[in-house]
Design an enzyme around this catalytic site. Structure first.
Site, PDB file in Angstrom:
ATOM      1  N   LYS A   1    -164.299  13.628  -6.819  1.00 23.81           N
ATOM      2  CA  LYS A   1    -164.325  14.021  -5.401  1.00 23.81           C
ATOM      3  C   LYS A   1    -164.887  12.855  -4.581  1.00 23.81           C
ATOM      4  O   LYS A   1    -165.990  12.353  -4.873  1.00 23.81           O
ATOM      5  CB  LYS A   1    -165.204  15.271  -5.275  1.00 23.81           C
ATOM      6  CG  LYS A   1    -164.966  16.075  -4.043  1.00 23.81           C
ATOM      7  CD  LYS A   1    -165.723  17.394  -4.174  1.00 23.81           C
ATOM      8  CE  LYS A   1    -165.655  18.229  -2.935  1.00 23.81           C
ATOM      9  NZ  LYS A   1    -166.550  19.397  -3.034  1.00 23.81           N
TER      10      LYS A   1
HETATM   11  O1  G3P Z   1    -167.558  21.928  -1.158  1.00 23.45           O
HETATM   12  C1  G3P Z   1    -167.456  21.600   0.165  1.00 23.45           C
HETATM   13  C2  G3P Z   1    -167.446  22.727   1.174  1.00 23.45           C
HETATM   14  O2  G3P Z   1    -166.826  23.858   0.676  1.00 23.45           O
HETATM   15  C3  G3P Z   1    -168.742  22.944   1.878  1.00 23.45           C
HETATM   16  O3  G3P Z   1    -168.845  24.179   2.528  1.00 23.45           O
HETATM   17  O4  G3P Z   1    -170.217  25.926   3.607  1.00 23.45           O
HETATM   18  O5  G3P Z   1    -171.201  23.647   3.222  1.00 23.45           O
HETATM   19  O6  G3P Z   1    -169.451  24.009   4.952  1.00 23.45           O
HETATM   20  P1  G3P Z   1    -169.988  24.451   3.634  1.00 23.45           P
END
Ligand code: G3P
Length: 226
Positions: A85
């Site tokens: 990633k």
């Molecule tokens: O893995 C990356 C992403 O899904 C992060 O989500 O909730 O931190 O905006 P969030």
């Protein structure tokens, strides 16, 4: 649309994996740190890999292409099926194009616009991670980016898989499926919330109550005939 779990929590991953509804796991440095700031990353990643044999995205923390490629080598030595990633920055794209030449799967993360998704696809990304919830948080329409990316992909015949990330609630999951995302990676909570419906619970309760009533009647009539 496939579902992945977006988590580094072993208990959550174990519970959701047992349902048979997820085909992968995405992690990031924040999710790993949230579990335990002193976590042994290699150990935790291999634990997750053992639990869910499918897709597993592991994020690099370097911000230069050479550093990212060194980290990718390390991660691939942990397990060769890893998806690397990589953040959506110019140095990240350099690393993605090198890894793509080597046949390594990459997931370009922190994508917030169709133009970024297009660049990631052209660099050879296997997955483009569009962050829906974080766009909604700042009053942009996150789902529109998924729709736009899908439309561009269909017109142009592009290959990267559209991975909807930053999912906050069950309706995000439904909207992502309608918008044509290939995968939605979701935290534990919206996955579990998406399984629930009050009519399922009340319907099951009345099925069980009727069954019990029937059993009681059977017992009563067998007692009266004996
Ligand atoms: O893995 C990356 C992403 O899904 C992060 O989500 O909730 O931190 O905006 P969030």
């Amino acid at each position: 649309m496939e579902l992945y779990i977006d988590s580094a929590n072993i208990n959550e991953i174990r519970e959701v994996a047992a349902l048979g509804i997820i085909s992968g796991v995405t992690t990031n440095p924040s999710l790993l740190a949230r579990e335990d700031p002193k976590v042994n990353v290699r150990q935790r990643i291999l634990e997750i890999h053992t639990l869910v044999g499918g897709h597993l995205s592991v994020e690099v923390i370097s911000t230069d292409a050479d550093g990212m490629l060194r980290e990718a080598d390390e991660i691939l030595a942990w397990f060769p099926e890893a998806t690397i990633k990589i953040p959506m920055i110019a140095e990240g794209l350099k690393a993605v194009s090198k890894l793509s030449e080597q046949g390594v799967d990459t997931n370009v993360t922190l994508i917030f616009s169709p133009a970024q998704a297009l660049a990631a696809n052209n660099a050879g990304a296997t997955y483009v991670s569009v962050f829906v919830g974080r766009l909604d948080d700042i009053s942009f329409d996150g789902m529109q980016v998924i729709r736009d990316v899908r439309e561009i992909w269909d017109i142009q015949g592009l290959n990267s898989l559209i991975l909807a990330a930053s999912i906050r609630h069950p309706m995000h999951i439904v909207e992502c499926a309608k918008a044509g995302a290939d995968i939605a990676t979701c935290p534990y909570k919206p996955i579990m919330q998406s399984l629930k419906h009050p009519l399922t619970d009340s319907g099951l309760a009345s099925f069980l109550a009727d069954h019990q009533k029937m059993q009681a009647e059977i017992k009563k009539s067998s007692l009266s005939t004996n």
